[in-house]
Design a protein around this motif. Structure first.
Motif, PDB file in Angstrom:
ATOM      1  N   TRP A 113       2.201   4.138 -13.835  1.00  7.03           N
ATOM      2  CA  TRP A 113       3.228   3.103 -13.709  1.00  7.03           C
ATOM      3  C   TRP A 113       2.645   1.701 -13.891  1.00  7.03           C
ATOM      4  CZ3 TRP A 113       1.945  -0.067  -9.644  1.00  7.03           C
ATOM      5  CH2 TRP A 113       1.097   0.499  -8.677  1.00  7.03           C
ATOM      6  N   VAL A 114       1.333   1.539 -13.650  1.00  5.58           N
ATOM      7  CA  VAL A 114       0.696   0.237 -13.860  1.00  5.58           C
ATOM      8  C   VAL A 114       0.756  -0.144 -15.335  1.00  5.58           C
ATOM      9  CG1 VAL A 114      -1.515  -1.004 -13.825  1.00  5.58           C
ATOM     10  CG2 VAL A 114      -0.806   0.337 -11.834  1.00  5.58           C
ATOM     11  N   ASN A 118      13.035  -7.593  -3.579  1.00  2.45           N
ATOM     12  CA  ASN A 118      13.665  -6.549  -4.388  1.00  2.45           C
ATOM     13  C   ASN A 118      12.608  -5.625  -4.993  1.00  2.45           C
ATOM     14  OD1 ASN A 118      12.651  -7.934  -6.772  1.00  2.45           O
ATOM     15  ND2 ASN A 118      14.382  -9.344  -6.546  1.00  2.45           N
ATOM     16  N   LYS A 119      13.058  -4.601  -5.708  1.00  2.00           N
ATOM     17  CA  LYS A 119      12.151  -3.618  -6.279  1.00  2.00           C
ATOM     18  C   LYS A 119      11.226  -4.233  -7.316  1.00  2.00           C
ATOM     19  CE  LYS A 119      12.084   0.853  -8.687  1.00  2.00           C
ATOM     20  NZ  LYS A 119      12.881   2.029  -9.097  1.00  2.00           N
ATOM     21  N   ASN A 120      11.732  -5.164  -8.114  1.00  2.00           N
ATOM     22  CA  ASN A 120      10.897  -5.779  -9.141  1.00  2.00           C
ATOM     23  C   ASN A 120       9.730  -6.540  -8.513  1.00  2.00           C
ATOM     24  OD1 ASN A 120      10.434  -6.653 -12.012  1.00  2.00           O
ATOM     25  ND2 ASN A 120      10.719  -8.655 -11.081  1.00  2.00           N
ATOM     26  N   GLU A 121      10.012  -7.273  -7.450  1.00  2.86           N
ATOM     27  CA  GLU A 121       8.945  -7.990  -6.750  1.00  2.86           C
ATOM     28  C   GLU A 121       7.918  -7.008  -6.190  1.00  2.86           C
ATOM     29  OE1 GLU A 121       8.262 -10.821  -2.818  1.00  2.86           O
ATOM     30  OE2 GLU A 121      10.288 -10.589  -3.631  1.00  2.86           O
ATOM     31  N   GLY A 154       0.818  -1.212   0.000  1.00  3.45           N
ATOM     32  CA  GLY A 154       0.000   0.000   0.000  1.00  3.45           C
ATOM     33  C   GLY A 154       0.850   1.260   0.000  1.00  3.45           C
ATOM     34  N   ALA A 155       1.899   1.264   0.805  1.00  2.00           N
ATOM     35  CA  ALA A 155       2.798   2.418   0.848  1.00  2.00           C
ATOM     36  C   ALA A 155       3.561   2.555  -0.466  1.00  2.00           C
ATOM     37  CB  ALA A 155       3.772   2.275   2.019  1.00  2.00           C
ATOM     38  N   ALA A 156       3.912   1.435  -1.082  1.00  2.00           N
ATOM     39  CA  ALA A 156       4.615   1.476  -2.365  1.00  2.00           C
ATOM     40  C   ALA A 156       3.733   2.086  -3.447  1.00  2.00           C
ATOM     41  CB  ALA A 156       5.053   0.074  -2.767  1.00  2.00           C
ATOM     42  N   ILE A 157       2.447   1.760  -3.438  1.00  2.22           N
ATOM     43  CA  ILE A 157       1.508   2.341  -4.407  1.00  2.22           C
ATOM     44  C   ILE A 157       1.450   3.852  -4.235  1.00  2.22           C
ATOM     45  CG2 ILE A 157      -0.942   2.490  -5.036  1.00  2.22           C
ATOM     46  CD1 ILE A 157      -1.130  -0.534  -4.397  1.00  2.22           C
ATOM     47  N   ALA A 198       2.576  -4.464  -6.316  1.00  6.52           N
ATOM     48  CA  ALA A 198       1.764  -3.241  -6.366  1.00  6.52           C
ATOM     49  C   ALA A 198       0.817  -3.273  -7.554  1.00  6.52           C
ATOM     50  CB  ALA A 198       2.676  -2.024  -6.442  1.00  6.52           C
ATOM     51  N   THR A 199       1.303  -3.731  -8.698  1.00  6.58           N
ATOM     52  CA  THR A 199       0.463  -3.827  -9.892  1.00  6.58           C
ATOM     53  C   THR A 199      -0.642  -4.844  -9.690  1.00  6.58           C
ATOM     54  OG1 THR A 199       2.383  -3.279 -11.264  1.00  6.58           O
ATOM     55  CG2 THR A 199       0.481  -4.225 -12.387  1.00  6.58           C
TER      56      THR A 199
END
Length: 223
Positions: free
Chosen positions: A104-105, A58-61, A22-25, A66-67
């Protein structure tokens, strides 16, 4: 030794994967992909980067998660009682608005079409195509055409909305473009001059998008 697991459990309860996503979104919406770092996310969550790595590798995960969360929420907004035609329109508009709100989605869906988020959208569209009575290989063709249109237009719309920094008034911008196109060479660009330039200032992006969905559905029905 017995105290370590209890400490780990408290840490996991305090900072869940759901909270991190949620925070990443929110961070992606505010700062874009370049602004999504574990350090920035840790600051937003008032924790340390190590606590995030406990849940996300990692960031990709994190981008994938998030998507998935945004798409799952969007798919959940289409009522089960909708007819196949209504459901496809609902899915399409949901994706359109989700990508408009979270550009970004669209980038992530294009970058990783094999991930769960894309499969969710394709599956929901495919089921509705089957419910329309489409048979055989035409199911794949019909669902693929809808998916390509939905994603292509949605991503382009989101990109168009962010072409200008700082943002400009949409109506004024379209009037300016329309006036310029009306001055194009009449022999080389007759359609742009007479049709597009005339309708551009007043067109509604969502209405035009859904009209395209209806055209594709009419073609599917006719075939």
């Amino acid at each position: 030794m017995a105290k370590a697991p209890r400490g780990s459990e408290r840490r996991e309860d305090a900072l869940s994967r759901e909270r991190i996503v949620g925070a990443a979104i929110e961070l992606l919406d505010d700062e874009g992909e370049n602004g999504l770092t574990f350090r920035a996310l840790a600051t937003r969550l008032a924790t340390g980067p190590g606590a995030i790595y406990w849940h996300i590798t990692n960031k990709n995960e994190l981008l994938v998660a998030a998507t998935d969360a945004v798409v799952a929420r969007t798919m959940g907004e289409v009522p089960d009682s909708a007819t196949p035609h209504e459901a496809i329109r609902g899915i399409a508009l949901g994706v359109f608005e989700a990508i408009d709100a979270h550009p970004w989605v669209g980038a992530q869906l294009s970058r990783a079409p094999w991930e769960a988020a894309m499969l969710q959208i394709f599956e929901r569209i495919g089921r509705q195509v089957q419910a329309l009575g489409v048979r055989g290989g035409a199911q794949f063709t019909s669902a693929s055409a809808l998916l390509s249109y939905i994603l292509g237009v949605s991503i382009q719309n989101a990109a168009n909305a962010r072409l200008h920094e700082p943002p400009v008034n949409r109506a004024d911008f379209l009037e300016t473009v329309s006036a310029r196109w009306k001055q194009l060479d009449a022999h080389e660009f007759p359609f742009i001059r007479n049709v597009v330039a005339a309708q551009l200032p007043e067109h509604d992006d969502r209405a035009e998008f859904l009209a395209g969905i209806d055209l594709i559905l009419a073609g599917i029905a006719a075939s």
